[in-house]
Scaffold this motif. Structure first.
Motif, PDB file in Angstrom:
ATOM      1  N   GLY A 175       0.527  -1.062   0.064  1.00 23.71           N
ATOM      2  CA  GLY A 175       0.263   0.147  -0.208  1.00 23.71           C
ATOM      3  C   GLY A 175       0.922   1.083   0.327  1.00 23.71           C
ATOM      4  O   GLY A 175       1.822   1.137  -0.078  1.00 23.71           O
ATOM      5  N   GLU A 176       0.636   2.336   0.403  1.00 24.76           N
ATOM      6  CA  GLU A 176       0.890   3.426   0.221  1.00 24.76           C
ATOM      7  C   GLU A 176       1.136   4.520   1.427  1.00 24.76           C
ATOM      8  O   GLU A 176       0.020   4.436   2.085  1.00 24.76           O
ATOM      9  CB  GLU A 176      -0.439   4.314  -0.651  1.00 24.76           C
ATOM     10  N   ARG A 185       8.458   1.114  -3.989  1.00 28.93           N
ATOM     11  CA  ARG A 185       8.865   2.336  -4.292  1.00 28.93           C
ATOM     12  C   ARG A 185       8.714   3.641  -2.725  1.00 28.93           C
ATOM     13  O   ARG A 185       8.209   3.341  -2.728  1.00 28.93           O
ATOM     14  CB  ARG A 185       7.871   3.040  -5.549  1.00 28.93           C
ATOM     15  N   ARG A 237       7.698   9.377   0.360  1.00 25.37           N
ATOM     16  CA  ARG A 237       6.229   8.186   0.860  1.00 25.37           C
ATOM     17  C   ARG A 237       6.462   7.326  -0.044  1.00 25.37           C
ATOM     18  O   ARG A 237       7.267   7.385  -0.827  1.00 25.37           O
ATOM     19  CB  ARG A 237       4.847   8.825   0.006  1.00 25.37           C
ATOM     20  N   THR A 238       6.914   5.936   0.710  1.00 30.74           N
ATOM     21  CA  THR A 238       6.642   4.630   0.384  1.00 30.74           C
ATOM     22  C   THR A 238       6.031   3.534  -0.581  1.00 30.74           C
ATOM     23  O   THR A 238       4.597   4.148   0.107  1.00 30.74           O
ATOM     24  CB  THR A 238       7.439   4.215   1.242  1.00 30.74           C
ATOM     25  N   CYS A 239       5.747   3.411  -1.511  1.00 28.34           N
ATOM     26  CA  CYS A 239       4.342   2.743  -1.809  1.00 28.34           C
ATOM     27  C   CYS A 239       5.290   0.755  -2.562  1.00 28.34           C
ATOM     28  O   CYS A 239       6.127   0.872  -2.972  1.00 28.34           O
ATOM     29  CB  CYS A 239       4.042   3.686  -2.598  1.00 28.34           C
ATOM     30  N   GLU A 296      11.994   3.754  -7.895  1.00 26.60           N
ATOM     31  CA  GLU A 296      11.172   2.521  -8.121  1.00 26.60           C
ATOM     32  C   GLU A 296      12.353   1.154  -7.815  1.00 26.60           C
ATOM     33  O   GLU A 296      13.230   1.281  -8.470  1.00 26.60           O
ATOM     34  CB  GLU A 296      10.305   1.363  -9.495  1.00 26.60           C
ATOM     35  N   TRP A 320       3.090  10.759   3.171  1.00 20.96           N
ATOM     36  CA  TRP A 320       3.535  11.504   2.977  1.00 20.96           C
ATOM     37  C   TRP A 320       4.377  12.728   3.944  1.00 20.96           C
ATOM     38  O   TRP A 320       3.207  12.206   5.383  1.00 20.96           O
ATOM     39  CB  TRP A 320       3.688  12.594   2.183  1.00 20.96           C
ATOM     40  N   ASP A 360       2.587  -1.935  -4.474  1.00 14.80           N
ATOM     41  CA  ASP A 360       1.406  -2.164  -5.000  1.00 14.80           C
ATOM     42  C   ASP A 360       1.793  -3.940  -4.513  1.00 14.80           C
ATOM     43  O   ASP A 360      -0.081  -4.422  -4.019  1.00 14.80           O
ATOM     44  CB  ASP A 360       1.156  -2.570  -6.566  1.00 14.80           C
ATOM     45  N   GLU A 403       8.857   7.893  -3.422  1.00 21.45           N
ATOM     46  CA  GLU A 403       7.851   8.669  -3.967  1.00 21.45           C
ATOM     47  C   GLU A 403       8.821  10.227  -3.491  1.00 21.45           C
ATOM     48  O   GLU A 403       8.435  10.135  -2.707  1.00 21.45           O
ATOM     49  CB  GLU A 403       6.773   8.393  -4.284  1.00 21.45           C
TER      50      GLU A 403
END
Lengths: 100, 100
Positions: B17-18, B39, B64-66, B48, B21, B68, B41
């Motif tokens: 997930g996300e 990722r 922020r980190t993400c 990536e 920030w 999927d 961001e």
């Protein structure tokens, strides 16, 4: 050295053979194995590490590292630490501040 | 947290997930991906990372980190840093000092 942060450095090393016995007066070191088999030897025991396994060597604790075949290891330790700690070795003491 | 040394901590996290920030006022952070795609961001770009790839986020830089799908990540950062930095989030701010 691949990164520096918070006064610490992250290093990647390819190792094979036996490193000299030494200790670091003030610096703890973290070893994380990426490829191969890597041993951290203490005077009273040997810890064998495989990929994904890691170990902290506390400051003041005498140790040496060994690998029978080439191993790839990541090291996390304070900036400017001498790799051979309390000893200087013509073959093993590495230059500092080498960035890749 | 899997290890503590030189005032720093090494953490392993499973993420999906996300993340909110945030930035860290004083602490740099190193992310190293072990499994999956992760990722980091920034406001002006996205990086990536895949297994074996890592990144330093300098202090003061909003990010922020993400992921999927689930990713496994190792983090090196100063002890006691708040994972959400300058923000507190009921869902994402993690307890500190949890050792495995």
């Amino acid at each position: 050295m691949i990164a520096r942060l918070n006064g610490q450095e992250i290093k990647v090393v390819k190792v094979q053979g036996e490193f000299p016995w030494h200790f670091h007066e003030k610096e703890d070191e973290f070893f994380l194995v990426w490829e191969g088999v890597f041993r951290v030897e203490f005077r009273d025991r040997i810890v064998e590490l495989r990929p994904g396994e890691g170990l902290v060597v506390p400051h003041g604790v005498e140790h040496r590292t060994c690998a029978d075949a080439e191993a790839w290891v990541m090291i996390f330790e304070p900036a400017e630490v001498l790799n051979t700690g309390n000893v200087t070795d013509a073959n093993y003491t590495a230059p500092q501040g080498v960035v890749i």
